[in-house]
Design a protein around this motif. Structure first.
Motif, PDB file in Angstrom:
ATOM      1  N   PHE A 107      -2.211  10.455  -9.906  1.00  0.00           N
ATOM      2  CA  PHE A 107      -3.177  10.230  -8.834  1.00  0.00           C
ATOM      3  C   PHE A 107      -2.791   8.978  -8.060  1.00  0.00           C
ATOM      4  O   PHE A 107      -2.440   7.956  -8.647  1.00  0.00           O
ATOM      5  CB  PHE A 107      -4.587  10.060  -9.397  1.00  0.00           C
ATOM      6  N   ILE A 108      -2.882   9.067  -6.741  1.00  0.00           N
ATOM      7  CA  ILE A 108      -2.646   7.917  -5.861  1.00  0.00           C
ATOM      8  C   ILE A 108      -3.841   7.811  -4.926  1.00  0.00           C
ATOM      9  O   ILE A 108      -4.261   8.811  -4.329  1.00  0.00           O
ATOM     10  CB  ILE A 108      -1.348   8.076  -5.052  1.00  0.00           C
ATOM     11  N   VAL A 109      -4.389   6.608  -4.781  1.00  0.00           N
ATOM     12  CA  VAL A 109      -5.587   6.435  -3.959  1.00  0.00           C
ATOM     13  C   VAL A 109      -5.559   5.059  -3.298  1.00  0.00           C
ATOM     14  O   VAL A 109      -5.105   4.078  -3.882  1.00  0.00           O
ATOM     15  CB  VAL A 109      -6.869   6.609  -4.815  1.00  0.00           C
ATOM     16  N   GLY A 110      -6.040   5.004  -2.077  1.00  0.00           N
ATOM     17  CA  GLY A 110      -6.189   3.731  -1.404  1.00  0.00           C
ATOM     18  C   GLY A 110      -7.326   2.927  -2.011  1.00  0.00           C
ATOM     19  O   GLY A 110      -8.390   3.472  -2.320  1.00  0.00           O
ATOM     20  N   ALA A 111      -7.112   1.641  -2.176  1.00  0.00           N
ATOM     21  CA  ALA A 111      -8.141   0.786  -2.768  1.00  0.00           C
ATOM     22  C   ALA A 111      -9.421   0.796  -1.951  1.00  0.00           C
ATOM     23  O   ALA A 111     -10.522   0.600  -2.492  1.00  0.00           O
ATOM     24  CB  ALA A 111      -7.619  -0.643  -2.908  1.00  0.00           C
ATOM     25  N   ASP A 112      -9.296   1.040  -0.644  1.00  0.00           N
ATOM     26  CA  ASP A 112     -10.453   1.009   0.250  1.00  0.00           C
ATOM     27  C   ASP A 112     -10.839   2.411   0.741  1.00  0.00           C
ATOM     28  O   ASP A 112     -11.475   2.538   1.792  1.00  0.00           O
ATOM     29  CB  ASP A 112     -10.144   0.118   1.458  1.00  0.00           C
ATOM     30  N   ASP A 113     -10.471   3.441   0.009  1.00  0.00           N
ATOM     31  CA  ASP A 113     -10.792   4.810   0.414  1.00  0.00           C
ATOM     32  C   ASP A 113     -12.314   4.987   0.437  1.00  0.00           C
ATOM     33  O   ASP A 113     -12.955   4.926  -0.607  1.00  0.00           O
ATOM     34  CB  ASP A 113     -10.165   5.804  -0.568  1.00  0.00           C
TER      35      ASP A 113
END
Length: 281
Positions: free
Chosen positions: A211-217
């Motif tokens: 999983f990859i996600v933006g810290a500010d998503d």
């Protein structure tokens, strides 16, 4: 990169990168995107993999289609792609809606999926709060049904997805992709993705996942990805700084580094294309 078209109904458009010797990675955009969203990934990945970034049916340069959309139509298209390139097992990399397509493919056809790279995504609208679900759909569908065009909703929708550190160039790239949506097909995608509120039991997915996600998503925050990762036996989660819901666009260097480090260690699980991929000549 080079343009490629997969024939059939509907025909599908691609950007391809790589010489065809590496294992296939299929890049799948989100519900408001198109294949251009991966332009900063393909050159980096093509050094080690055969890369295909699609316009999903009804998006970009792919054909529109008759009748309503069932979400599993996207899954059938994934199988068409793998078969077209002669790939028994492919690596699936999907952003948002593309991530849900990847997970659904792994659930329905586990023997065709080598790995999953799941980016700024969720396992179905049941995983979002009712307020988020309603806001997501109505901010997009209601104006279009009232007569507006995708270009009219592009700016506010883009602003709702990017993080606070997005540059004007990042914002403009997202705005352009939303503005270029095919209105009728986009509405079909919205209706299909909300109708299928749950993908199924993702805990049964056998393929290795990252999983990859933006810290500010703001739409699918890191906590949501950690919860999904726990269901997949503690799959790794890479949280990228200075990125919102389009983490591959907003922080491409960190994205490429995290995605390639994990995927490179799993070379050997997938297959290289056997046909229709290598550059002519």
């Amino acid at each position: 990169m080079r343009f490629h078209r997969l024939p059939g109904t509907p025909s599908l458009a691609f950007d391809l990168a790589g010489d065809g010797s590496g294992e296939l990675v299929l890049f799948m955009h989100g519900i408001g995107g198109n294949r251009s969203n991966w332009r900063t990934q393909l050159p980096a990945f093509a050094e080690r993999f055969s890369c295909a970034a699609w316009d999903a049916r009804g998006y970009g340069d792919s054909d529109d289609y008759e009748g309503p959309l069932a979400f599993d139509d996207f899954v059938a298209d994934v199988l068409r792609v793998l078969d077209h390139f002669g790939v028994a097992k492919g690596h699936l990399l999907g952003l948002s809606m593309g991530g849900r397509i990847a997970m659904r493919t792994a659930l329905l056809h586990p023997g065709r999926v080598a790995t999953l790279t799941l980016v700024d995504t969720h396992e179905g609208f049941a995983g979002l709060s009712p307020e988020k679900r309603q806001a997501f759909v109505e901010s997009r569908r209601a104006p279009l049904l009232a007569g507006k065009e995708p270009v009219d909703i592009a700016e506010p929708v883009a602003r709702s997805l990017v993080g606070p550190h997005a540059t004007p160039e990042h914002f403009e790239e997202l705005r352009r992709s939303i503005a270029s949506l095919h209105k009728a097909s986009y509405i079909k995608s919205l209706e299909a993705t909300v109708t299928q509120v749950d993908l199924g039991d993702i805990a049964t997915i056998a393929a290795p996942a990252h999983f990859i996600v933006g810290a500010d998503d703001p739409l699918t925050p890191p906590a949501l990805h950690h919860a999904m990762a726990a269901k997949l036996g503690g799959a790794p989660v890479s949280v990228l700084p200075r990125a919102g819901h389009l983490s591959n666009i907003e922080n491409p260097e960190a994205f490429n580094r995290a995605a390639l480090e994990w995927l490179d260690a799993r070379r050997g699980l997938g297959d290289a294309p056997r046909r229709n991929f290598a550059p002519a000549g």
